[in-house]
Design an enzyme around this catalytic site. Structure first.
Site, PDB file in Angstrom:
ATOM      1  CG  HIS A  15     -14.748   9.034   1.402  1.00 35.43           C
ATOM      2  ND1 HIS A  15     -15.877   8.557   2.012  1.00 35.43           N
ATOM      3  CD2 HIS A  15     -14.934  10.378   1.248  1.00 35.43           C
ATOM      4  CE1 HIS A  15     -16.706   9.543   2.237  1.00 35.43           C
ATOM      5  NE2 HIS A  15     -16.176  10.671   1.759  1.00 35.43           N
ATOM      6  CE  LYS A  61      -8.066  14.779   1.110  1.00 34.57           C
ATOM      7  NZ  LYS A  61      -8.332  16.004   0.387  1.00 34.57           N
ATOM      8  CG  HIS A  79     -18.207   8.961  -1.895  1.00 35.17           C
ATOM      9  ND1 HIS A  79     -16.944   9.416  -1.624  1.00 35.17           N
ATOM     10  CD2 HIS A  79     -18.974  10.056  -1.988  1.00 35.17           C
ATOM     11  CE1 HIS A  79     -16.959  10.744  -1.551  1.00 35.17           C
ATOM     12  NE2 HIS A  79     -18.186  11.161  -1.777  1.00 35.17           N
ATOM     13  CE  LYS A 101     -15.810  14.068  11.203  1.00 37.61           C
ATOM     14  NZ  LYS A 101     -15.249  14.983  10.312  1.00 37.61           N
ATOM     15  CB  CYS A 147     -16.161  27.911  10.670  1.00 36.33           C
ATOM     16  SG  CYS A 147     -16.696  26.288  10.097  1.00 36.33           S
ATOM     17  CG  HIS A 152     -13.797  24.599   7.659  1.00 36.78           C
ATOM     18  ND1 HIS A 152     -15.168  24.594   7.468  1.00 36.78           N
ATOM     19  CD2 HIS A 152     -13.286  23.679   6.805  1.00 36.78           C
ATOM     20  CE1 HIS A 152     -15.464  23.729   6.525  1.00 36.78           C
ATOM     21  NE2 HIS A 152     -14.353  23.152   6.103  1.00 36.78           N
ATOM     22  CB  CYS A 169     -19.154  25.763   5.570  1.00 38.02           C
ATOM     23  SG  CYS A 169     -18.519  25.169   7.128  1.00 38.02           S
ATOM     24  CB  CYS A 213     -17.295  29.210   6.829  1.00 39.07           C
ATOM     25  SG  CYS A 213     -15.928  28.021   6.773  1.00 39.07           S
TER      26      CYS A 213
HETATM   27 ZN   LIG Z   1     -16.529  26.110   7.882  1.00 40.45          ZN
END
Ligand SMILES: [Zn+2]
Length: 507
Positions: A18, A304, A21, A301, A144, A147, A129, A126
């Site tokens: 993306h 997706k 990078h 931010k 988490c 997530h 992670c 997690c």
């Molecule tokens: Zn996580």
């Protein structure tokens, strides 16, 4: 001859590249091209991080054999070489035999130093992670924070790395700038993180049944290296740390690394664990860590679920590699967060590349054809232009040396504007009617200014740089900064109009 070794972080290959990078690669490429133009002997290393549970699971979802899956995804990153015009020298893949051999070598050195021990790890793990999360970092509901999922409680046997043993040495290296961290704010952030308590030992391996895709721990097949030893070691394995004979020469010549270029989210691993690993293995420390920020998309931010992930490929296909490189280097603050917006992309392109830059080149070349028969006129002493140019060259170099690529681009656009203003002030078309004998001197000054622009652009827009130098009859074969001296353009060289550098985008 100085050597200059720069590495990027290695990209995790669970998804396509993306814009973030692209930012890091283009920054790395501009920095290394700058050092090549300075005359340094350069090695630019990048690569891909291909192990871990997330990749293992992503391959299963796609019902693909895992090596084939990482081969496919790694290729998308290798392809950026052409897409973004990157001149890297090495591409390291952590699933390669060369790399695995090197990761095992540094593990063994650390083990022999007495810094790796077996222990039991119990904690909240997690999967998203791929790491244990300390109790205090869980959110109010015990999830988490990233997530929003309840972590698993895991208890397992791990090898640990005695990072605590090196905490003071790491702190000293950072405080004294022996390990330079730029920008300064990131250095302070790291020192705060170490704090008075210091760094704690870290889990350094996982049982093979939990982490089935990785590098086996030497002499213990039941354990697989956790990400630290596997991924961070790429900076030495990618230049031949574990090789012998001739293949070890690159390592001997280029280690220690001059700059690790990384994103702000992984600073603590690079300035903490990695430095501890090197101290343990008896290797020299890198000289600097440059930390860049994140790119947001249209002010938010990138994610997706929001559907606002910017694919650098689409922009390159539509507007060209150099437009993309210029936006990332000029518009995103080099060491801070910045925003990618379509509107701003077009604005920058049209105002700075198409108008300011394109017009300057066009005007100077056309006037040389009209008033000087398309040939470089007699040399001048550069009065009225030269002094300002040399100040700009110094400012440009200073910006590159302190990791301010945006600053370097701003200096460059300043030179372009200086050229445009000089034309508007001198009005060669009016002089041509009244005092034509004054015109060649003005055009020589402008052509020589364009030669400077062409050279200064070479780390940032390498193609445009060559095109400018060719149009004004200057040498474009081996561009070096030490040719930034007045009067290198030879009288009588042919100036040649070429296609427009950056045609305006109308949308
Ligand atoms: Zn996580």
């Amino acid at each position: 001859m100085n050597k200059f070794y720069l590495s990027t972080a290695i990209a995790y290959v669970n998804a396509a590249p993306h814009i973030g990078h692209a930012l890091e690669f283009v920054q790395a490429d501009a920095l290394t091209r700058y050092h090549r133009a300075k005359g340094d002997d350069v090695f630019f290393l990048t690569g891909t991080d291909e192990h871990g549970v997330k990749i293992f699971e992503a391959a299963q979802e796609k019902v693909m054999e895992i090596q084939a899956f990482v081969d496919m995804n790694a290729k998308q990153f290798e392809d950026l070489k052409g897409i973004l015009n990157l001149a890297y020298d090495g591409f390291v893949r952590t699933s390669s035999e060369h790399h695995k051999k090197g990761a095992k070598k540094i593990w063994t050195k650390m083990f022999e130093a007495g810094d790796i021990y077996k222990g039991t790890y119990k904690g909240n793990y997690c999967v998203g992670c791929e790491s244990f999360i300390p109790e205090k970092d869980l959110d109010g509901e015990g999830n988490c924070p990233m997530h929003k999922k309840k972590p698993k409680t895991l208890e397992e046997e791990n090898y640990f790395f005695k990072l605590s043993k090196y905490s003071d040495a790491i702190k000293k290296a950072i405080e004294s700038d022996k390990l330079l961290i730029l920008p300064e704010a990131r250095k302070n952030e790291m020192l705060n993180l170490i704090g008075d308590e210091g760094l704690k030992d870290v889990s350094f391996s996982r049982p093979k049944d939990v982490l089935p895709w990785g590098v086996s721990v030497p002499n213990d097949d039941s354990q697989v290296m956790y990400v630290w030893c596997d991924a961070l070691s790429n900076y030495i394995t990618g230049i031949g740390y574990a090789e012998e004979g001739e293949e070890a020469e690159t390592f001997k010549k280029f280690w220690p690394c001059d700059v690790h270029l990384i994103g702000k989210d992984i600073l603590r691993f690079h300035a903490g664990i990695w430095i501890g690993m090197l101290l343990s293995a008896g290797l020299e420390l890198p000289k600097a860590i440059y930390v860049h920020g994140f790119v947001t998309s249209e002010g938010q931010k990138m994610s997706k679920s929001l559907g606002n992930v910017v694919n650098p490929l689409e922009y390159v296909e539509k507007y060209g590699t150099e437009a993309m490189r210029y936006f990332l280097l000029k518009e995103i603050p080099t060491a801070d967060d910045g925003d990618f917006s379509h509107k701003r992309f077009l604005e920058i392109f049209n105002s700075e590349l198409a108008n300011s830059m394109g017009n300057l080149v066009n005007r100077v070349v056309m006037m040389t054809e009209r008033y000087c028969e398309g040939k470089v006129p007699a040399k001048t002493d550069g009065a009225g232009v030269y002094e300002q140019l040399m100040l700009s060259v110094e400012a440009y170099k200073a910006a590159f040396e302190r990791f301010d690529l945006k600053g370097a681009c701003e200096v460059l656009i300043g030179v372009v504007n200086l050229g445009n203003k000089y034309i508007d002030d001198k009005k060669p078309w009016a002089l041509a009617k009244e005092t034509p004998e004054l015109v060649p001197e003005i055009l020589y000054n402008l052509l020589e200014l364009l030669r400077f622009v062409g050279i200064l652009f070479s780390p940032i827009l390498p193609e445009c740089s060559v095109k400018i130098l060719k149009q004004i009859g200057a040498d474009s074969s081996d561009i070096k900064l030490d040719s930034l001296k007045w009067g290198a353009l030879e009288e009588g060289e042919n100036v040649q109009k070429a296609e427009v550098l950056f045609p305006r985008i109308e949308e």
